[in-house]
Design an enzyme around this catalytic site. Structure first.
Site, mmCIF file in Angstrom:
data_model
loop_
_atom_site.group_PDB
_atom_site.id
_atom_site.type_symbol
_atom_site.label_atom_id
_atom_site.label_comp_id
_atom_site.label_asym_id
_atom_site.label_seq_id
_atom_site.Cartn_x
_atom_site.Cartn_y
_atom_site.Cartn_z
ATOM 1 C CE LYS A 229 -67.555 0.550 60.488
ATOM 2 N NZ LYS A 229 -68.083 1.830 61.092
ATOM 3 C CG HIS B 280 -59.542 2.238 54.652
ATOM 4 N ND1 HIS B 280 -59.369 3.413 53.732
ATOM 5 C CD2 HIS B 280 -60.527 2.383 55.680
ATOM 6 C CE1 HIS B 280 -60.391 4.216 54.553
ATOM 7 N NE2 HIS B 280 -61.186 3.640 55.435
ATOM 8 C CG HIS C 6 -57.636 5.054 58.449
ATOM 9 N ND1 HIS C 6 -58.317 3.916 58.158
ATOM 10 C CD2 HIS C 6 -58.548 5.867 59.112
ATOM 11 C CE1 HIS C 6 -59.466 3.866 58.434
ATOM 12 N NE2 HIS C 6 -59.854 5.093 59.199
HETATM 13 N N1 ARG Z 1 -62.874 8.307 63.629
HETATM 14 C C1 ARG Z 1 -63.154 9.414 62.987
HETATM 15 C C2 ARG Z 1 -63.388 8.883 61.734
HETATM 16 O O1 ARG Z 1 -62.722 7.865 61.219
HETATM 17 C C3 ARG Z 1 -62.083 10.398 63.044
HETATM 18 C C4 ARG Z 1 -61.998 11.096 64.613
HETATM 19 C C5 ARG Z 1 -61.209 12.589 64.134
HETATM 20 N N2 ARG Z 1 -61.120 13.027 65.455
HETATM 21 C C6 ARG Z 1 -62.072 13.529 66.301
HETATM 22 N N3 ARG Z 1 -61.833 14.271 67.390
HETATM 23 N N4 ARG Z 1 -62.920 13.768 65.649
HETATM 24 O O2 ARG Z 1 -63.939 9.553 60.775
#
Ligand code: ARG
Length: 563
Positions: A125, A128, A131
């Site tokens: 993905k 962007h 983030h």
């Molecule tokens: N990858 C997830 C997202 O983009 C965020 C993860 C955050 N960390 C976690 N331990 N849930 O939404």
């Protein structure tokens, strides 16, 4: 010397309360005419059964002034304390010179680990603009905790597990080309993924193939795993380029897939503790007592979910790092997710559930023209960073055409401007992104702070400054005293940033030093004729430079010496 504590001790002798508690009551008045510390007497009104102004009068008379405090005055319901400017300057600046890069640091963390889950990108993905907050807030907290004697553990909890990877493989098999993807990176992966979603409308069998491929990934099939790892490599290569630009590192890239073999423990433990409930084929933890929807642990097909993986990860992190705190720097949209599974961990009987903290933040949005809307809101972070550097380069060419190595400075300033902008307000506030405001060298911006640092460096360079003995009594003018006060306030700001997980306390403290120094710079001649005055003012300039550099370092902004 800690003046605040000294005042609290003095007050303790005249009141029925202890110094530690009184210390927390002391306030910083809104303007310097009202003193350096103010004690609010209304808090004592009940205990002493007297009106606050009466208490203030009596206290001001009764207390014995500690060393370094020039006077105490009753003003309404407050007692205002005025520090002896020379003593304050001496205490503050000597601390800066003694601690240097460690200024504002301490060992209060006692080397305990603090896990910080931030940036946590999704494989295949785009990385962007949305983030940016998690990435810069997380890395600022990483540095701030380390500064205070904790050991930060930076974790990038990769989104590298889920049925979408089955879909990616199908898409790649049908329409992908290895060379194109190796060259085009994540953009190409996204392209075929988007195509998958268009084509599946007319050909639902694609989803069956995707499920089958995903199963092959889970079963450790060589071809499936090889492709999956390749998607990961491509994504991480792009993401790490951005981390390099931002000067960010992680101690662990253990993402969702890392917990594949650690799900059993979660499910078994929940079952043993009687927390699992069957609900329409799925295994859930009922949270209706806590006014939340159930936390789904296993889907009816037996698959685990995002929350299951987060619980497994928390157990693993506690075992591995025995953290004092585990922070999750994730957007507010996931508030409920974190509240739910934090509650599950608590119900499992782990008292450390209280040490899990969702460090939530608002959205990033652009003003008209801030981002190219051509690609919708998928503005890539990399592109925003490049644009910031290019725009800064143009500004520098215009403002300082003779500057050496413009390109490096433009990068430091352009990137710094973006980072600063993300860390200047409370996290939960939405960040509105406006190029003109971000890159303004005169506003409350990163470039302004960097410019102030470069200005201090330039003053010292031109003066051929070398540290020496300082007569602090000549730093008693209002402007110098304000710089001293701002520098003196910095260590507390670092602690506050840590306690509230709000890096902007540091950003604001840096801004405070910059504003005070610039006022001093314009109103007092640093290169005074009197040698004693000149030496003291240069020392103040040197301390300013040092503190700005430390503060910018903590929030992840470079401090170039020339601009
Ligand atoms: N990858 C997830 C997202 O983009 C965020 C993860 C955050 N960390 C976690 N331990 N849930 O939404």
């Amino acid at each position: 010397m800690d003046f605040k504590m000294a005042i609290a001790t003095t007050l303790a002798a005249a009141t029925p309360l202890g110094a530690d508690e009184l210390n927390t009551w002391l306030e910083t008045p809104p303007s310097p005419e009202m003193g350096d510390y103010a004690f609010p007497c209304f808090k004592l009104a009940k205990t002493l059964r007297k009106a606050p102004p009466v208490i203030a009068q009596e206290l001001a008379m009764a207390i014995v002034l500690p060393k370094g405090v020039a006077r105490a005055e009753a003003a309404g319901g407050y007692v205002n304390f005025y520090l002896d400017k020379a003593a304050q300057a001496k205490a503050v600046l000597e601390r800066v010179f003694a601690e240097g890069e460690r200024y504002g640091g301490s060992d209060m963390g006692k080397k305990r680990n603090v896990c910080i889950d931030y940036s946590s990108v999704n494989i295949a993905k785009p990385f962007h603009i949305g983030h940016l907050p998690t990435t810069v807030i997380g890395s600022a907290l990483y540095r701030i905790y380390n500064h205070l004697g904790f050991r930060s553990v930076g974790i990038n909890h990769l989104g590298d597990w889920g049925t979408q990877f089955g879909k990616m493989i199908v898409a790649y098999k049908l329409w992908g080309d290895r060379e194109t993807i190796d060259k085009g990176g994540v953009d190409e992966l996204v392209k075929i993924y988007v195509r998958y979603h268009q084509e599946v409308e007319s050909d639902p069998t694609l989803d069956d193939q995707a499920r089958a491929w995903f199963k092959r990934i889970e079963d450790g099939d060589v071809e499936a795993l090889e492709l999956f790892e390749w998607f990961k490599t491509i994504t991480l290569k792009e993401v790490e380029e951005v981390y390099d630009i931002l000067g960010i590192r992680f101690d662990s890239y253990a993402g969702e897939s890392f917990y594949n073999d650690k799900m059993g423990r979660v499910v078994d433990e929940l079952r043993e503790k009687g927390l699992l409930k069957l609900d329409q084929g799925a295994q859930i933890v009922d949270l209706s007592d806590y006014k939340m929807p159930p936390c789904i642990i296993l889907r009816s097909d037996g698959a685990t979910l995002y929350a299951t993986r987060d619980i497994a990860a928390a157990l693993y992190r506690k075992d591995t790092y025995d953290f004092a705190k585990c922070l999750y720097v994730v957007a507010y949209q996931q508030d409920l997710h974190f509240r739910q599974w934090f509650k599950v961990v608590e119900l499992m009987g782990y008292d450390w559930a209280k040490d899990l903290v969702h460090v939530s933040f608002g959205m990033v949005s652009g003003t008209e023209g801030a981002f190219s809307t051509r690609k919708g809101n998928m503005v890539k972070l990399r592109d925003v960073l490049s644009a910031a550097c290019e725009k800064t380069y143009d500004i520098i060419c215009e403002k300082s055409p003779d500057l050496e190595d413009k390109e490096t400075i433009a990068k430091q300033v352009g990137v710094g401007a973006l980072v600063w902008n993300s860390l200047y307000n409370g996290r939960i506030k939405d960040v509105v992104f406006d190029w003109d405001a971000v890159l303004n060298f005169d506003g409350e911006t990163g470039p302004y702070a960097q410019y102030t640092h470069a200005r201090a460096c330039s003053v010292l360079r031109k003066a051929g400054y070398a540290p020496g003995a300082v007569d602090y009594s000549v730093l008693a003018d209002a402007e110098a005293a304000a710089v001293v006060a701002a520098i003196g306030a910095f260590p507390q700001a670092v602690v506050e940033a840590m306690e509230k997980n709000e890096p902007y306390f540091v950003t604001r403290a840096v801004m405070g030093v910059c504003a005070a120094f610039n006022k001093f710079y314009y109103e007092q001649r640093i290169m005074a004729d009197d040698e004693t005055v000149r030496a003291a003012r240069l020392a103040l300039t040197d301390a300013t430079r040092q503190v700005i550099a430390v503060g910018l370092g903590l929030i992840g902004v470079a401090a170039p010496e020339r601009m």
